[in-house]
Scaffold this motif. Sequence first.
Motif, PDB file in Angstrom:
ATOM      1  N   LEU A  16       8.902   1.279  15.647  1.00 18.06           N
ATOM      2  CA  LEU A  16       8.378   1.573  14.310  1.00 18.06           C
ATOM      3  C   LEU A  16       8.513   0.334  13.436  1.00 18.06           C
ATOM      4  O   LEU A  16       9.374  -0.506  13.663  1.00 18.06           O
ATOM      5  CB  LEU A  16       9.153   2.728  13.676  1.00 18.06           C
ATOM      6  CG  LEU A  16       8.799   4.129  14.160  1.00 18.06           C
ATOM      7  CD1 LEU A  16       9.651   5.150  13.435  1.00 18.06           C
ATOM      8  CD2 LEU A  16       7.331   4.427  13.927  1.00 18.06           C
ATOM      9  N   PRO A  17       7.652   0.214  12.391  1.00 15.98           N
ATOM     10  CA  PRO A  17       7.792  -0.923  11.484  1.00 15.98           C
ATOM     11  C   PRO A  17       9.090  -0.839  10.690  1.00 15.98           C
ATOM     12  O   PRO A  17       9.561   0.264  10.378  1.00 15.98           O
ATOM     13  CB  PRO A  17       6.577  -0.827  10.575  1.00 15.98           C
ATOM     14  CG  PRO A  17       5.960   0.463  10.839  1.00 15.98           C
ATOM     15  CD  PRO A  17       6.502   1.056  12.069  1.00 15.98           C
ATOM     16  N   GLU A  18       9.637  -1.975  10.344  1.00 17.75           N
ATOM     17  CA  GLU A  18      10.899  -2.012   9.593  1.00 17.75           C
ATOM     18  C   GLU A  18      10.749  -1.305   8.253  1.00 17.75           C
ATOM     19  O   GLU A  18       9.752  -1.480   7.562  1.00 17.75           O
ATOM     20  CB  GLU A  18      11.292  -3.474   9.346  1.00 17.75           C
ATOM     21  CG  GLU A  18      12.209  -4.015  10.406  1.00 17.75           C
ATOM     22  CD  GLU A  18      12.348  -5.523  10.318  1.00 17.75           C
ATOM     23  OE1 GLU A  18      11.914  -6.101   9.314  1.00 17.75           O
ATOM     24  OE2 GLU A  18      12.884  -6.106  11.278  1.00 17.75           O
ATOM     25  N   SER A  42       9.962   5.106   6.422  1.00 14.97           N
ATOM     26  CA  SER A  42      10.790   6.210   5.958  1.00 14.97           C
ATOM     27  C   SER A  42      10.743   7.351   6.965  1.00 14.97           C
ATOM     28  O   SER A  42      10.056   7.290   7.989  1.00 14.97           O
ATOM     29  CB  SER A  42      10.274   6.699   4.618  1.00 14.97           C
ATOM     30  OG  SER A  42       9.036   7.318   4.824  1.00 14.97           O
ATOM     31  N   VAL A  87      -0.389   9.558   4.614  1.00 15.96           N
ATOM     32  CA  VAL A  87       0.813   9.076   3.928  1.00 15.96           C
ATOM     33  C   VAL A  87       1.615   8.170   4.861  1.00 15.96           C
ATOM     34  O   VAL A  87       2.087   7.097   4.471  1.00 15.96           O
ATOM     35  CB  VAL A  87       1.652  10.279   3.445  1.00 15.96           C
ATOM     36  CG1 VAL A  87       3.030   9.818   3.018  1.00 15.96           C
ATOM     37  CG2 VAL A  87       0.961  10.963   2.299  1.00 15.96           C
ATOM     38  N   LEU A 121       0.233   4.682   5.125  1.00 14.83           N
ATOM     39  CA  LEU A 121       0.549   3.799   4.002  1.00 14.83           C
ATOM     40  C   LEU A 121       2.002   3.345   4.062  1.00 14.83           C
ATOM     41  O   LEU A 121       2.359   2.307   3.512  1.00 14.83           O
ATOM     42  CB  LEU A 121       0.264   4.507   2.678  1.00 14.83           C
ATOM     43  CG  LEU A 121      -1.212   4.617   2.332  1.00 14.83           C
ATOM     44  CD1 LEU A 121      -1.398   5.445   1.079  1.00 14.83           C
ATOM     45  CD2 LEU A 121      -1.812   3.243   2.114  1.00 14.83           C
ATOM     46  N   ASP A 122       2.845   4.142   4.723  1.00 15.06           N
ATOM     47  CA  ASP A 122       4.256   3.805   4.833  1.00 15.06           C
ATOM     48  C   ASP A 122       4.486   2.597   5.747  1.00 15.06           C
ATOM     49  O   ASP A 122       5.498   1.916   5.650  1.00 15.06           O
ATOM     50  CB  ASP A 122       5.018   5.023   5.374  1.00 15.06           C
ATOM     51  CG  ASP A 122       6.512   4.890   5.149  1.00 15.06           C
ATOM     52  OD1 ASP A 122       6.898   4.088   4.277  1.00 15.06           O
ATOM     53  OD2 ASP A 122       7.269   5.580   5.836  1.00 15.06           O
ATOM     54  N   THR A 123       3.535   2.320   6.649  1.00 17.58           N
ATOM     55  CA  THR A 123       3.762   1.242   7.603  1.00 17.58           C
ATOM     56  C   THR A 123       3.576  -0.146   6.989  1.00 17.58           C
ATOM     57  O   THR A 123       3.892  -1.130   7.618  1.00 17.58           O
ATOM     58  CB  THR A 123       2.783   1.341   8.786  1.00 17.58           C
ATOM     59  OG1 THR A 123       1.464   1.168   8.277  1.00 17.58           O
ATOM     60  CG2 THR A 123       2.888   2.655   9.486  1.00 17.58           C
ATOM     61  N   ARG A 124       3.039  -0.213   5.774  1.00 22.17           N
ATOM     62  CA  ARG A 124       2.843  -1.481   5.058  1.00 22.17           C
ATOM     63  C   ARG A 124       1.789  -2.365   5.708  1.00 22.17           C
ATOM     64  O   ARG A 124       1.646  -3.525   5.352  1.00 22.17           O
ATOM     65  CB  ARG A 124       4.147  -2.295   5.005  1.00 22.17           C
ATOM     66  CG  ARG A 124       5.243  -1.614   4.256  1.00 22.17           C
ATOM     67  CD  ARG A 124       6.484  -1.508   5.087  1.00 22.17           C
ATOM     68  NE  ARG A 124       7.264  -0.359   4.650  1.00 22.17           N
ATOM     69  CZ  ARG A 124       8.398  -0.450   4.022  1.00 22.17           C
ATOM     70  NH1 ARG A 124       8.891  -1.607   3.742  1.00 22.17           N
ATOM     71  NH2 ARG A 124       9.039   0.618   3.661  1.00 22.17           N
ATOM     72  N   SER A 125       1.063  -1.886   6.662  1.00 21.04           N
ATOM     73  CA  SER A 125       0.037  -2.707   7.288  1.00 21.04           C
ATOM     74  C   SER A 125      -1.296  -2.441   6.599  1.00 21.04           C
ATOM     75  O   SER A 125      -1.622  -1.304   6.284  1.00 21.04           O
ATOM     76  CB  SER A 125      -0.062  -2.351   8.772  1.00 21.04           C
ATOM     77  OG  SER A 125      -1.356  -2.631   9.241  1.00 21.04           O
ATOM     78  N   ALA A 126      -2.036  -3.515   6.334  1.00 22.80           N
ATOM     79  CA  ALA A 126      -3.314  -3.346   5.661  1.00 22.80           C
ATOM     80  C   ALA A 126      -4.297  -2.571   6.526  1.00 22.80           C
ATOM     81  O   ALA A 126      -5.097  -1.796   6.023  1.00 22.80           O
ATOM     82  CB  ALA A 126      -3.902  -4.707   5.297  1.00 22.80           C
ATOM     83  N   PHE A 127      -4.200  -2.740   7.846  1.00 23.75           N
ATOM     84  CA  PHE A 127      -5.111  -2.016   8.742  1.00 23.75           C
ATOM     85  C   PHE A 127      -4.894  -0.519   8.642  1.00 23.75           C
ATOM     86  O   PHE A 127      -5.834   0.259   8.547  1.00 23.75           O
ATOM     87  CB  PHE A 127      -4.904  -2.474  10.185  1.00 23.75           C
ATOM     88  CG  PHE A 127      -5.378  -3.866  10.430  1.00 23.75           C
ATOM     89  CD1 PHE A 127      -6.636  -4.255  10.035  1.00 23.75           C
ATOM     90  CD2 PHE A 127      -4.563  -4.783  11.050  1.00 23.75           C
ATOM     91  CE1 PHE A 127      -7.079  -5.540  10.249  1.00 23.75           C
ATOM     92  CE2 PHE A 127      -4.999  -6.069  11.272  1.00 23.75           C
ATOM     93  CZ  PHE A 127      -6.253  -6.456  10.873  1.00 23.75           C
ATOM     94  N   GLY A 138      -3.562   1.046   6.154  1.00 23.30           N
ATOM     95  CA  GLY A 138      -3.974   1.492   4.829  1.00 23.30           C
ATOM     96  C   GLY A 138      -5.475   1.710   4.763  1.00 23.30           C
ATOM     97  O   GLY A 138      -5.950   2.710   4.226  1.00 23.30           O
ATOM     98  N   GLU A 189       0.416   1.803  14.244  1.00 22.57           N
ATOM     99  CA  GLU A 189       1.789   1.323  14.320  1.00 22.57           C
ATOM    100  C   GLU A 189       2.672   2.210  15.189  1.00 22.57           C
ATOM    101  O   GLU A 189       3.862   1.957  15.314  1.00 22.57           O
ATOM    102  CB  GLU A 189       2.379   1.220  12.914  1.00 22.57           C
ATOM    103  CG  GLU A 189       1.738   0.146  12.048  1.00 22.57           C
ATOM    104  CD  GLU A 189       2.066  -1.266  12.526  1.00 22.57           C
ATOM    105  OE1 GLU A 189       3.178  -1.462  13.041  1.00 22.57           O
ATOM    106  OE2 GLU A 189       1.198  -2.141  12.409  1.00 22.57           O
TER     107      GLU A 189
END
Lengths: 288, 622
Positions: free
Chosen positions: A53-55, A58, A107, A110-116, A118, A202
């Motif tokens: 998972l991305p750092e 949540s 949701v 968007l939590d992964t912070r990656s533009a793709f 999003g 992700e």
Amino acid sequence: MNALVQLLLVAALAPLAHGAMKALRARFSGRPGPSILQSYRDYAKLWCKEAVLPEGASIITRCAPGVAFGVALTLAAALPLGGSVPPLPDVVGLIFLLAVGHFVLGVAALDTRSAFSGMAASRSMTFASLVEPALLAALLGAAALGKGTQLSSLLTLAHGPTSALAFAGFFLVMLAETARIPIDNQETHYELTMIHEGLVLEYSGWHLAFLQAAAQIRQLSFLLLGAILLSGGGVLALAGWAVVLAAAVSVVETVFAKVRLFEVPQLLATGLIFAVTSIVLRLFGAPA
Amino acid sequence: MRLRLLGAGSTLTLALLAAICAFVAATRGSVELGSVPASVPALQLDFALTPLAAPFLALLAMLGSAVGVWGLRRDRPIDAMLIAAFVAAMLVLLIASSVASFFLSWETMSLVSAFLVAAYHKRRAVRRATWVYLVAAQAGALCILATMLVLATHAGGWSFPAIATAAATLPPSARDAAFILAMLGFGSKAGLLPLHFWLPRAHPVAPPSASAMLSGAMLKVALYALTLVTFNLAAPAPTSWGVALMVVGTLSAIGGVLYALVDHDLKRLLAYHSVENVGIIAIGIGLALVARSTGDLALAALALTAAIFHAINHGLFKGLLFLGSGVVADTEGTVDLERLGGLWSHLVWTGPLFLIGCVAIVGLPPFNGFASEWMTFQSLIASWHAFVPAFALVSLAAVLGLSLTGGLAAACFVKVFGVAFLGHPRRAVTRPIATERFDAATLALMALAVLCTLFGIVPMLVVVPLARVVASTIGVAPPIAAALPVLPIALATLPIAAAIGVLAIERYRRVRTVPTWTCGSPVTPSAQYTATAFSKSLRTIFAFVLLPERRRIVEAGASSWFPKRIVYRTESRDIIDETARRFAALMLQFARRSRALQSGSLRLYVAYSLGAVIVAIALANR
């Protein structure tokens, strides 16, 4: 008990349907393609792999595969195949249920912070909001009009030109909801064109296994729903129509190209218009 | 400090009083509370408890106590006092039973809320917003006064029971005039399109507790008044009123959510969502009116139950969201979605509670928004069968509009929650942010979130008493679908169970965390998707209503390929504001043109007089 059997059966056959469609599509485009059992092998592989998972993600990101899987299972349990639990197969409830899946995955993306992710979340929510009215209208148009909103009323359906219109609307919506060409492409490796695959970009390992299972169960459930609209009951007829529909989707995927992003709304609007026309005709007393 | 305690304490006491009134009104039916006699009959102040007011009193009690508890910790003392006065005015309004008592408490409510909007009056924008609000409120009040005068002069009495008794013999023209005036007056207060323009201006500048009360309670009070007029004071309503209300409601629902989608000020966005939800409630009330006028009382009862249930639910989750946005504003100093991000990690209480609010307002099971929206859908779909095709088309349009609204609301709250609470903070964080601690404000949020969940899982808690109240207004009990008590649980069990299952597996299986994959470039907060980017595709699809305006300024550096700075702005304009602006511009232009008539030359004026005399003679000789 029946509900559990139905649930397990749909869940167990979903990878098979997915594999079959994939194999068929490969044949249509002149490739040998994978075995139709490939999806099962993919599960075995994914299940053994660790999840990455991305750092800073949540708990929502970690719950999302479960929620999506649960939504798909509920959808499978709600199909009026003889084993559904009484209050579940409700057309309106079903629309809200699908919205739960979209919301949670959006949701989490968007939590992964990656533009793709999003971007995929934005597109997925956009099309989901356009699919909702069309799907509702298609199912209600096909269901016995005004006699409640239970899916079981689909089984006692009379067939004719107006229900064919409703089905046409349903078919277009199904392509969107199950991430098929011409709206989405499941086999793309190009992040900018992904919708559903971008949402789960992700995820990996056994998390991804749950998400793929969710997508495949939803796929089979929609095929079965379409088969119910066409046949109106009978296990053999249902299975036959589901196979025909799966083949039809594969043909569509082979013949058509993915449409431009901003032409998708027009496609969905067409589906909506088909469905609404069938309701309006019914309201003014046209026979089924 | 003492003033704040006094204010919050009075709010809590008033909320308790409202709860008692609600209980008595729901169990005993109509109860006369007494009256203040006056030398002029028109000024007599009557008070009574009516069943119709009971659900709104209950909402006032629930929301009032949450806002009171919040006030203990967060409100400025003066705001806490004003909130108490605001609750008092609404309480009196809900028990008013004559024209004078109704109108006086209505005006008190408007004025006190205007003071709340003007809380930070040192800023110009606040004074401007207050001015717009006051103009809308007073213009609306005039319409309401006119409605009351039309009804009371026909009845020859000033108490509501007298007016209601005489309503049966109202001439059609007076009845329609009363309805149109009521729609203008109450509709503008409730925020129905196109009279919603004060809402997105007033909410961003008001303190959070005031926004919660304005949106959660005052809009509902306006809808109560509209229901009172259409179902009681001017009953029986002709079918056209219900159809009009359904159309306005559908437009408000879609318009509200569309403008919310493209707005990135959290509080203004929530204000637009109030327009949306008031629209949903108006659809229910409208459907109930149509059904009642066509004699289908059971359907009317069902639709009205759904509408009032949604009104209560909206009060609860909108209160929760506004108070939550207050916590965000306090800790971050801004509610601009483009500058927020990553709140989840330190707002450990508000984050999850705000999420419940988001899920509830979107209408996902098992929260309260789902139950009431589902009931609204059920009543609309049932009406296709019951109505003649022409009305059924209106209700078909409402069904489609409602489901589009639901989808767009989901998109909007994915944006709100995902952008503001998840991901990285979008502004420079210089020092570590303290983790939120549990205090009175958190308690208020928690109470509202618990109610949202409870009414979602067990909708019958509200629906059963509500059905009794509606039965006493319409005369028939609503046919509640057998599915309602079990459906939310049935839909939510597997998703929740599977989520818990996945978390349980995580204890035994490895989950590794790595930096987000951004194609090899470093992970920066600005690489995340923004709120503007998120709403881009919907902004493009609905450009015909949203009128997006885009400005891109490139400051060239050494060469045009390496610009020093690129400024990109995009704004959407409210179509109503835009229409008003165009109209004003047109009138100004017309006025400027007509200035040519006033040249200042004496000979020209003599020619005007001569011309006027000739025209007058010509007309007289005809």
